[in-house]
Write an enzyme that holds these catalytic residues in place. Structure first.
Site, PDB file in Angstrom:
ATOM      1  N   ASP A 158       3.968  29.030 -36.274  1.00  0.00           N
ATOM      2  CA  ASP A 158       3.222  30.090 -35.814  1.00  0.00           C
ATOM      3  C   ASP A 158       2.133  29.144 -35.343  1.00  0.00           C
ATOM      4  O   ASP A 158       0.460  30.084 -35.940  1.00  0.00           O
ATOM      5  CB  ASP A 158       3.004  30.134 -37.212  1.00  0.00           C
ATOM      6  N   LYS A 189       9.434  35.713 -37.169  1.00  0.00           N
ATOM      7  CA  LYS A 189      10.672  35.611 -38.663  1.00  0.00           C
ATOM      8  C   LYS A 189       9.426  36.548 -39.184  1.00  0.00           C
ATOM      9  O   LYS A 189       8.619  36.787 -38.726  1.00  0.00           O
ATOM     10  CB  LYS A 189      10.370  34.564 -39.447  1.00  0.00           C
ATOM     11  N   CYS A 195       2.045  29.768 -45.066  1.00  0.00           N
ATOM     12  CA  CYS A 195       3.674  29.775 -44.150  1.00  0.00           C
ATOM     13  C   CYS A 195       4.410  27.874 -44.042  1.00  0.00           C
ATOM     14  O   CYS A 195       5.142  27.756 -44.506  1.00  0.00           O
ATOM     15  CB  CYS A 195       3.471  30.241 -42.609  1.00  0.00           C
TER      16      CYS A 195
END
Length: 177
Positions: free
Chosen positions: A12, A73, A106
């Site tokens: 990310d 995601k 995350c």
């Protein structure tokens, strides 16, 4: 930890998220060195993005090194996404070197889930970050409590090389000067 049983996971590093991360310039600098080292070692990478439509794709500085496509995601843990799980499983390497943001969301949830699934997550502490320093510190504390190896870019890459002298090692040495 040897390179034949190691893969990398880039979590990310997204256009709209990176600028909000505390100390992001240093994190990006270190991550670029880490990823260049992993590429020199031919270690396969998986690259993710959290809700790409809203947060954008991986920042160009990272994407141009990895050459990987962003795997979209919406779950915080990468392991909550079937396509990402399949890719990690198909690479079939137990050690997973992790860099990414945010450390306490995350990255943390992914590390926890990887460990629960029998993988050996390795966190590059100088290649993860959060918006708030306290969240970053809490994540590091949790990783250590879980028994996860937390190292720096140089610790992790030098362990992968194991010895000096190879052309790849000499190339990596130029990156850290």
């Amino acid at each position: 930890m040897n390179r034949e049983d190691t893969q990398g996971l880039v979590i990310d590093f997204q256009e709209r998220l990176v600028p909000a991360i505390h100390n992001y310039e240093e994190i990006i600098k270190n991550t670029k060195i880490l990823l260049k080292g992993l590429k020199l070692l031919d270690i396969p990478l998986t690259q993710t993005g959290q809700y790409i439509r809203g947060l954008g794709g991986t920042v160009s500085e990272i994407k141009e090194i990895t050459g990987e496509r962003d795997m979209n995601k919406i779950t915080f843990s990468c392991m909550g996404n079937e396509e990402i799980c399949k890719r990690i499983s198909d690479i079939n390497r137990k050690n997973i070197i992790i860099c990414g943001i945010e450390s306490h969301i995350c990255v943390y949830q992914t590390v926890k889930d990887l460990k629960d699934k029998g993988y050996n997550p390795v966190v590059a502490a100088d290649c993860i970050g959060s918006r708030k320093p306290a969240d970053y510190a809490a994540a590091l504390s949790c990783f250590q409590a879980m028994g996860v190896y937390v190292g720096t870019t140089e610790m992790i890459i030098y362990e992968q090389f194991g010895r000096a002298g190879s052309p790849e090692f000499k190339e990596f040495s130029k990156l850290i000067k």
